[in-house]
Each structure stands twice: as structure tokens, then as C-alpha cells.
Design an enzyme around this catalytic site. Structure first.
Site, PDB file in Angstrom:
ATOM      1  N   CYS A   1     -43.204   6.973  24.827  1.00 39.23           N
ATOM      2  CA  CYS A   1     -43.597   5.603  24.698  1.00 39.23           C
ATOM      3  C   CYS A   1     -43.477   4.860  26.086  1.00 39.23           C
ATOM      4  O   CYS A   1     -43.740   3.932  26.332  1.00 39.23           O
ATOM      5  CB  CYS A   1     -42.733   4.759  23.652  1.00 39.23           C
ATOM      6  SG  CYS A   1     -42.730   5.478  22.064  1.00 39.23           S
TER       7      CYS A   1
ATOM      8  N   CYS B   1     -38.918  -3.209  12.731  1.00 34.88           N
ATOM      9  CA  CYS B   1     -39.784  -2.354  13.335  1.00 34.88           C
ATOM     10  C   CYS B   1     -41.090  -2.848  13.890  1.00 34.88           C
ATOM     11  O   CYS B   1     -41.615  -3.687  13.555  1.00 34.88           O
ATOM     12  CB  CYS B   1     -40.217  -1.208  12.234  1.00 34.88           C
ATOM     13  SG  CYS B   1     -38.896  -0.894  11.275  1.00 34.88           S
TER      14      CYS B   1
ATOM     15  N   HIS C   1     -47.791  -1.695  19.329  1.00 41.32           N
ATOM     16  CA  HIS C   1     -47.129  -0.578  19.839  1.00 41.32           C
ATOM     17  C   HIS C   1     -48.268   0.814  19.737  1.00 41.32           C
ATOM     18  O   HIS C   1     -47.820   1.490  19.354  1.00 41.32           O
ATOM     19  CB  HIS C   1     -45.816  -0.334  19.489  1.00 41.32           C
ATOM     20  CG  HIS C   1     -45.190   0.681  20.232  1.00 41.32           C
ATOM     21  ND1 HIS C   1     -45.624   1.012  21.426  1.00 41.32           N
ATOM     22  CD2 HIS C   1     -44.144   1.414  19.971  1.00 41.32           C
ATOM     23  CE1 HIS C   1     -44.742   2.057  22.010  1.00 41.32           C
ATOM     24  NE2 HIS C   1     -43.672   2.459  20.912  1.00 41.32           N
TER      25      HIS C   1
HETATM   26  N1  COA Z   1     -43.494  -4.964  10.862  1.00 41.08           N
HETATM   27  C1  COA Z   1     -44.334  -6.052   9.972  1.00 41.08           C
HETATM   28  N2  COA Z   1     -44.933  -5.650   8.985  1.00 41.08           N
HETATM   29  C2  COA Z   1     -45.424  -4.287   8.921  1.00 41.08           C
HETATM   30  C3  COA Z   1     -45.060  -3.593   9.778  1.00 41.08           C
HETATM   31  C4  COA Z   1     -44.006  -3.869  10.787  1.00 41.08           C
HETATM   32  N3  COA Z   1     -43.509  -2.974  11.618  1.00 41.08           N
HETATM   33  N4  COA Z   1     -45.650  -2.250   9.315  1.00 41.08           N
HETATM   34  C5  COA Z   1     -46.269  -2.411   8.399  1.00 41.08           C
HETATM   35  N5  COA Z   1     -46.315  -3.802   8.222  1.00 41.08           N
HETATM   36  C6  COA Z   1     -47.060  -4.430   6.972  1.00 41.08           C
HETATM   37  C7  COA Z   1     -48.485  -4.346   7.154  1.00 41.08           C
HETATM   38  O1  COA Z   1     -49.173  -4.957   7.703  1.00 41.08           O
HETATM   39  C8  COA Z   1     -48.775  -4.246   5.683  1.00 41.08           C
HETATM   40  O2  COA Z   1     -49.015  -5.485   5.187  1.00 41.08           O
HETATM   41  P1  COA Z   1     -49.951  -5.925   3.876  1.00 41.08           P
HETATM   42  O3  COA Z   1     -49.733  -5.376   2.916  1.00 41.08           O
HETATM   43  O4  COA Z   1     -49.745  -7.477   4.176  1.00 41.08           O
HETATM   44  O5  COA Z   1     -51.395  -5.691   4.586  1.00 41.08           O
HETATM   45  C9  COA Z   1     -47.720  -3.780   4.798  1.00 41.08           C
HETATM   46  O6  COA Z   1     -46.584  -3.835   5.795  1.00 41.08           O
HETATM   47  C10 COA Z   1     -47.665  -2.132   4.570  1.00 41.08           C
HETATM   48  O7  COA Z   1     -48.230  -1.412   5.713  1.00 41.08           O
HETATM   49  P2  COA Z   1     -48.126   0.129   5.770  1.00 41.08           P
HETATM   50  O8  COA Z   1     -49.113   0.530   6.916  1.00 41.08           O
HETATM   51  O9  COA Z   1     -48.450   0.896   4.556  1.00 41.08           O
HETATM   52  O10 COA Z   1     -46.534   0.359   6.479  1.00 41.08           O
HETATM   53  P3  COA Z   1     -45.782   1.551   6.284  1.00 41.08           P
HETATM   54  O11 COA Z   1     -44.605   1.472   5.238  1.00 41.08           O
HETATM   55  O12 COA Z   1     -46.856   2.916   6.344  1.00 41.08           O
HETATM   56  O13 COA Z   1     -44.955   1.678   7.622  1.00 41.08           O
HETATM   57  C11 COA Z   1     -43.240   1.575   9.222  1.00 41.08           C
HETATM   58  C12 COA Z   1     -44.101   0.893   7.968  1.00 41.08           C
HETATM   59  C13 COA Z   1     -42.124   0.597   9.589  1.00 41.08           C
HETATM   60  C14 COA Z   1     -42.699   2.827   8.504  1.00 41.08           C
HETATM   61  C15 COA Z   1     -44.270   1.649  10.293  1.00 41.08           C
HETATM   62  O14 COA Z   1     -44.553   0.747  11.051  1.00 41.08           O
HETATM   63  C16 COA Z   1     -43.350   2.475  11.583  1.00 41.08           C
HETATM   64  O15 COA Z   1     -43.363   3.695  11.536  1.00 41.08           O
HETATM   65  N6  COA Z   1     -42.924   1.617  12.493  1.00 41.08           N
HETATM   66  C17 COA Z   1     -42.127   2.332  13.558  1.00 41.08           C
HETATM   67  C18 COA Z   1     -43.179   2.971  14.440  1.00 41.08           C
HETATM   68  C19 COA Z   1     -42.216   3.644  15.703  1.00 41.08           C
HETATM   69  O16 COA Z   1     -41.294   4.419  15.226  1.00 41.08           O
HETATM   70  N7  COA Z   1     -42.742   3.565  17.003  1.00 41.08           N
HETATM   71  C20 COA Z   1     -42.233   4.120  17.991  1.00 41.08           C
HETATM   72  C21 COA Z   1     -40.816   3.550  18.471  1.00 41.08           C
HETATM   73  S1  COA Z   1     -40.206   4.097  19.658  1.00 41.08           S
END
Ligand code: COA
Length: 374
Positions: A81, A201, A322
């Protein structure tokens, strides 16, 4: 070295393929710098999961072909990252006078399970991941330790998330630009890994960002007053302390020395809030406040847009998004826009000095850049 041109695509879910987003940001930055691809002496491309996600690991050559500036050297750099900060760090130390640095990532067409695995490539596979430490779990452990050591609360984490979501509503290019988020939404969001909830997240995003670096100052160029990078053990198991990132501390100490400034001299900051706890840890490691004081600072509004030291005015990784390879470049794009006085509705008043902190893995790498107006 100066930042003379900036460009950024919309972050979020994009229909464009990886190379098109990279080209769009690059073309914007060149236009902004009043330069053409023929003026460039080198291109650096920052990208992390282009291989598994887009089946393209030679994005540097792709971009040079699209820009029709074949012949010049072009590099793809990767530091998880922190790929963006690392690309700028390397470009600054290169012999070239006019350089394009582009960061791009395409992630939203990949399944959640695959994304989790690909992001995991940035962590320690021998010790940490054997224990189940994928990214949200690693940062959850850090949050738990911070809570136990300093009494940091769920409300402190929620305050970071709310501030960044509020800021992103003033940023039309942010992933969550149009999502109105309340404290209640944050508090009620599902647990991802205790104590971290969904709204703690950063999301999975597509997007690209670019800067044109020049050795000569032109027009409204912004000066890069310091550029530093440092590392730490990749495994959390080998760390003495989970509530602080030594890579950030080492890089920022060098950057402050090089720029001749201290944290108290900064007007605006972009920090790597991949999870809300990471913003609190960054504030403490960067010397903004004493260890354990960051939660209070955020709750008191000191890091809000109109606060003492605005942090992540674009919404940060949490709400601007991100797209991994683009993130470190986007931080510099935001700081340059702020110092040029061109940040629109999210303009920080009298911004003259800014700092960007970009982290790779769970603190294995950190890049810190300090920018000054003029
Ligand atoms: N914050 C707020 N809302 C989020 C979100 C987040 N981080 N991620 C997804 N959403 C929302 C989407 O917009 C969607 O909303 P909607 O239903 O109104 O359209 C809903 O949540 C479902 O989205 P989806 O893509 O199915 O979520 P997910 O469960 O597959 O993923 C996480 C959620 C947290 C697991 C994913 O965002 C993630 O892995 N984040 C961390 C990424 C990471 O580790 N990056 C590197 C860091 S060093």
C-alpha cells in the site's frame, strides 16, 4: 524537486480498465503541468495487484505506449500500500528532470475472498498469516492493544470514521462522495473483526492518481521539502510494540529534519487510515500528539476541516477510497491542491506546509513526504 502537475480519476467502482484509469490521471497531470508526453524523461508507475487482478504487471510499458512516449525509461514500483509514496521517493532520487509518476489499481471486479488473499500478499505469510492475521485482523489486534494500553474507545474510532466521511462529501472524486453517514450508521455497522466494524475499514476501490515532478519550478509548482522512507519487521510477532509503527517514526524523523519543520508547523496532513485505528497511531507516530492522546484530539474536532490541524481533508483512505497503488500519489495530489488553494469546498485555510504518510503492509514500510507552498 517540485510537483508541477496533478491528476486524479474518480475513486470507487469504475467501469474503466486499469490502463484507461492510469492514462486518464496521467493526461490530466500533464495538462495541468502544461507539458506533453514528449517533455518527459522518465515514467514511474505504482501498482500492487495488477498481476492477479488485471493480469497486467507491465503497466509501465503499457502507459508509455498509450502516451506515445516510447524510448524513455519507465519503471513499475511496488511496496504494497506504500507503492505510491515509494514511487515518488525513487523518482525524486533519479537523475531525470521531468518525471511522470502514476499510481493505479483495479480491484472492484475481483471477489471479496480473492481481494482478501491478494491484499494479504502485503503481509507476513510465514508467522502472522499462519495465525489467521489477514489485514482487518492485524489492525483489530492493534486497536485492541491501543485500547488496553491507553483506554482508547470505540467512540474514538467512530470519530475518525465520521470526520473522514464528512470530509469526503466535499470531495466529488471520493469513493463515498455521495454517501451521507451518521454516527449511528457507524455504530450499528457490522463487525468485521472485533473491535473494527465495517465503517472502520477502508473500502475496495478502483482509481488512479498522477503527479508530474520537475526539477525546475514552474507556475504554481509545489516544493517537495522532504522525502523519506523507512522499514520495520514485516511480522507483527517480531514487534516489541503494536501501538506504534517504527517505520513511520523513522521516516518522519528524517523528513522533519530534511524539511526543517516539526509537527506543530504543519497546516494539513494526509495519513494512511486504511483502518480508523491506523489514523490514531499515525497521529502519535508523526508527533501530532502524545501517545494515547489521538482519540481525544479527534473527538475534540482538532483534526476536522476547520480544526487546529486538519487531517485527511479529502476523506482519507476511509472515504476517499483505497485503490492501493494510487493511494500514496492521491495523498500528494490532495496536498498539492490544498497548498495551491484549489481544494474547493474542502480548502484548508492558509495551508502552506503539508505532510503525507503512506504505509505498506501493517507498517512494514512507510513513506513520508513534506510539501511546501512555492
Ligand atoms: N466502509 C463503508 N461501507 C462499505 C465499506 C467500507 N469499508 N466497504 C463496503 N461498504 C458498503 C458498500 O458500499 C455496500 O453498500 P450498499 O449495500 O449500500 O451498496 C455494502 O457495504 C456491501 O459492500 P461489499 O462490497 O459487499 O462489502 P464487503 O463485505 O465485500 O467488503 C470489507 C467489506 C470491509 C471486507 C472490505 O471493504 C475490505 O476488505 N476492506 C479492507 C480493505 C483492505 O484491507 N485494504 C488494505 C488495507 S492496508
Amino acid at each position: 524537486m517540485f510537483i508541477t502537475g496533478i491528476g486524479k480519476t474518480k475513486f470507487g467502482v469504475s467501469e474503466s480498465p486499469l490502463h484507461e484509469m492510469a492514462y486518464e490521471a496521467a493526461a490530466q497531470a500533464l495538462h495541468d503541468a502544461d507539458m506533453t508526453p514528449k517533455d518527459l524523461q522518465a515514467v514511474y508507475v505504482s501498482n500492487f495487484v495488477g498481476g492477479p487482478d488485471a493480469r497486467q504487471l507491465h503497466l509501465n510499458a503499457v502507459l508509455v505506449s498509450l502516451l506515445q512516449c516510447e524510448g524513455i525509461p519507465a519503471f513499475r514500483t511496488e511496496a504494497a500500500c506504500a507503492a505510491g509514496g515509494s514511487a515518488v521517493f525513487q523518482a525524486i532520487r533519479s537523475p531525470y528532470d521531468n518525471i511522470l509518476v502514476v499510481g493505479a489499481e483495479k480491484m472492484t471486479t475481483t471477489s471479496a475472498k480473492q481481494n482478501s488473499m491478494h491484499i494479504g500478499f502485503a503481509g507476513d505469510r510465514l508467522l502472522d498469516q499462519k495465525e489467521g492475521l489477514i489485514f482487518p485482523a492485524s489492525y483489530a489486534l492493534i486497536a485492541q492493544q491501543h485500547m488496553m494500553t491507553y483506554g482508547t474507545t470505540l467512540d474514538d474510532l467512530a470519530a475518525v470514521s465520521l470526520k473522514n466521511h464528512v470530509n469526503s462529501q466535499r470531495n466529488p472524486l471520493a469513493h463515498f462522495a455521495h454517501k451521507k453517514v451518521t454516527l449511528e450508521d457507524i455504530r450499528k455497522s457490522p463487525i468485521v473483526c472485533s473491535p473494527l466494524r465495517l465503517f472502520d475499514c477502508s473500502p475496495i476501490s478502483d482509481g488512479a492518481a498522477a503527479v508530474v515532478l520537475t526539477k525546475k519550478k514552474k507556475g504554481n509548482s509545489i516544493s517537495i521539502a522532504a522525502s523519506a522512507m523507512a522499514t520495520d519487521s514485516i511480522s507483527l510477532v517480531q514487534r516489541k510494540n503494536l501501538t506504534s509503527f517504527q517505520a513511520t517514526k523513522r521516516a518522519s524523523e528524517n523528513a522533519y529534519k530534511e524539511a526543517g519543520v516539526q509537527a506543530k508547523d504543519l497546516d494539513v496532513m494526509e495519513v494512511h487510515d486504511c483502518f480508523t485505528i491506523a489514523e490514531l497511531v499515525a497521529m502519535e507516530d508523526l508527533g501530532v500528539c502524545a501517545p494515547g492522546e489521538s482519540g481525544k484530539w479527534v473527538r475534540e474536532g482538532k483534526t476536522a476541516l476547520n480544526g487546529e490541524l486538519p487531517i485527511n481533508p479529502d476523506g482519507g483512505l476511509k472515504a476517499d477510497g483505497h485503490p492501493i497503488g494510487a493511494t500514496g500519489i492521491a495523498q500528494l495530489v490532495e496536498l498539492a491542491a490544498q497548498l495551491r488553494g484549489e481544494a474547493g469546498k474542502r480548502q484548508v485555510k492558509n495551508a502552506e506546509t503539508g505532510l503525507a504518510q503512506n504505509v505498506g503492509g501493517v507498517g512494514g514500510t512507510a513513506a513520508v513526504h513534506i510539501l511546501k507552498k512555492g
